[in-house]
Enzyme design. Structure first.
Site, PDB file in Angstrom:
ATOM      1  N   VAL A 213     -11.647  40.008 -11.102  1.00 38.99           N
ATOM      2  CA  VAL A 213     -13.097  40.194 -11.190  1.00 38.99           C
ATOM      3  C   VAL A 213     -13.432  41.498 -10.483  1.00 38.99           C
ATOM      4  CG1 VAL A 213     -15.375  39.306 -10.586  1.00 38.99           C
ATOM      5  CG2 VAL A 213     -13.555  37.708 -11.227  1.00 38.99           C
ATOM      6  N   GLY A 214     -13.923  42.460 -11.218  1.00 36.45           N
ATOM      7  CA  GLY A 214     -14.303  43.740 -10.642  1.00 36.45           C
ATOM      8  C   GLY A 214     -13.175  44.545 -10.049  1.00 36.45           C
ATOM      9  N   GLY A 216     -11.736  47.255 -11.168  1.00 30.75           N
ATOM     10  CA  GLY A 216     -11.704  48.686 -11.508  1.00 30.75           C
ATOM     11  C   GLY A 216     -11.255  48.891 -12.932  1.00 30.75           C
ATOM     12  N   CYS A 219     -13.404  47.604 -15.856  1.00 28.93           N
ATOM     13  CA  CYS A 219     -14.320  46.567 -15.379  1.00 28.93           C
ATOM     14  C   CYS A 219     -15.319  47.145 -14.383  1.00 28.93           C
ATOM     15  CB  CYS A 219     -13.538  45.423 -14.736  1.00 28.93           C
ATOM     16  SG  CYS A 219     -14.590  44.079 -14.172  1.00 28.93           S
ATOM     17  N   THR A 221     -17.879  45.147 -12.945  1.00 28.64           N
ATOM     18  CA  THR A 221     -18.600  44.042 -12.324  1.00 28.64           C
ATOM     19  C   THR A 221     -18.941  44.329 -10.864  1.00 28.64           C
ATOM     20  OG1 THR A 221     -17.444  42.507 -13.774  1.00 28.64           O
ATOM     21  CG2 THR A 221     -18.545  41.564 -11.866  1.00 28.64           C
ATOM     22  N   ARG A 222     -17.992  44.919 -10.126  1.00 30.41           N
ATOM     23  CA  ARG A 222     -18.246  45.183  -8.711  1.00 30.41           C
ATOM     24  C   ARG A 222     -19.349  46.234  -8.535  1.00 30.41           C
ATOM     25  NH1 ARG A 222     -13.388  46.701  -4.754  1.00 30.41           N
ATOM     26  NH2 ARG A 222     -12.222  46.194  -6.637  1.00 30.41           N
ATOM     27  N   GLY A 259      -6.522  43.195 -15.655  1.00 30.09           N
ATOM     28  CA  GLY A 259      -7.418  44.292 -15.308  1.00 30.09           C
ATOM     29  C   GLY A 259      -7.031  45.032 -14.045  1.00 30.09           C
ATOM     30  N   GLY A 260      -7.567  46.233 -13.921  1.00 28.45           N
ATOM     31  CA  GLY A 260      -7.371  47.037 -12.721  1.00 28.45           C
ATOM     32  C   GLY A 260      -6.119  47.882 -12.717  1.00 28.45           C
TER      33      GLY A 260
END
Length: 280
Positions: A213-214, A216, A219, A221-222, A259-260
């Site tokens: 979640v978030g 990078g 994404c 979200t953060r 992700g990331g």
């Protein structure tokens, strides 16, 4: 006078902040095993293609499956809204950047069509590979049975943040434990980033958990809502939940870092953090 504690902070780590320490023994590559188990299926390379229309076409899903990986098809995207999705994608490619947002809003406004869901799944199955489909929680109960009836092998239920418990004043929503019992295919859910939430998802009966979640990369979200955990810490915490759940039950649930990741080194760090596979 000292300031009394108010909120607890914990140091967390992303890919750019850690490195892998070499071990004491060198192993030849042909003596290693990178098989990825998921709900009774085994994939020879631990890579999943994410459920993005820009990534996961039916043709790509077949090629990815033949290579030993897995593609997750987006059942709420272009391929289930248009008879000729390739023409729509080409139109998006040719559109100037400043006109992209209104075009995408228009492109994704037509309704999802049940018959196209079946056709999408059948096209992948004709390629002789495992077919995974992705839906958001809001649409899972409606569209998952259609995809499974058409031959889908794995169901992915994915949103920005997924938990086993849900507080709402609306009508009865998606209950993951019931979905896992009702459908005759492995269920993968995401995304999660914490030990406790991941453990509860496993207790609900899922076969895999998407982590991220978030983190990078693509994404945001953060940046948009301030929610997220750096991906190395998130993967390690969720992998710790997997180990605890396996110790309790003897049932192994796969952890998929989603992700990331920007480099090959990030992939290696994800595996070193405890991931069974990565979603790209």
């Amino acid at each position: 006078m000292g300031v009394p504690p108010f909120k607890e902070l914990r140091r967390t780590y992303g890919f750019d902040e850690v490195a892998i320490v070499p071990g004491d023994v060198t192993v030849n590559p042909d003596q290693t095993n990178i098989d990825f188990p998921l709900g009774g299926y085994t994939f020879s390379i631990p890579f999943l293609a994410s459920a993005l229309d820009a990534v996961a076409s039916p043709k790509f899903a077949v090629k990815m499956g033949q290579a030993g990986g897995l593609t997750t098809l987006n059942l709420e995207g272009i391929y289930t809204r248009y008879d000729d999705p390739d023409a729509v994608i080409q139109h998006i490619i040719e559109m100037p950047q400043e006109q992209a947002t209104p075009l995408l809003q228009k492109v994704y406004s037509p309704p999802i069509r049940d018959n196209l869901i079946g056709q999408l799944v059948e096209e992948v199955k004709r390629g002789g590979v495992t077919c995974a489909v992705s839906l958001t929680p809001a649409n899972t109960k409606r569209y998952a049975p259609i995809a499974i009836e058409a031959g889908a092998d794995i169901l992915v239920v994915q949103s920005t943040v997924t938990t086993a418990r849900h507080i709402s004043k609306s009508t009865r929503g998606l209950v993951l434990s019931e979905i896992c019992q009702e459908f005759r295919v492995p269920v993968v859910v995401g995304n999660s980033v914490t030990y406790s939430a991941t453990l509860e998802l496993m207790e609900a009966g899922v076969q895999g958990v998407l982590v991220g979640v978030g983190p990078g990369a693509i994404c945001t979200t953060r940046e948009v809502v301030g929610v997220g955990v750096p991906q190395v810490t998130a993967t390690m915490d969720c992998a710790a939940a997997r180990e605890e759940y396996y110790r309790r039950t003897g049932r192994y649930v796969s952890i998929i870092t989603a992700g990331g990741m920007r480099t090959g080194g990030d992939l290696c760090k994800a595996f070193a953090s405890g991931a069974d596979a990565v979603m790209l």
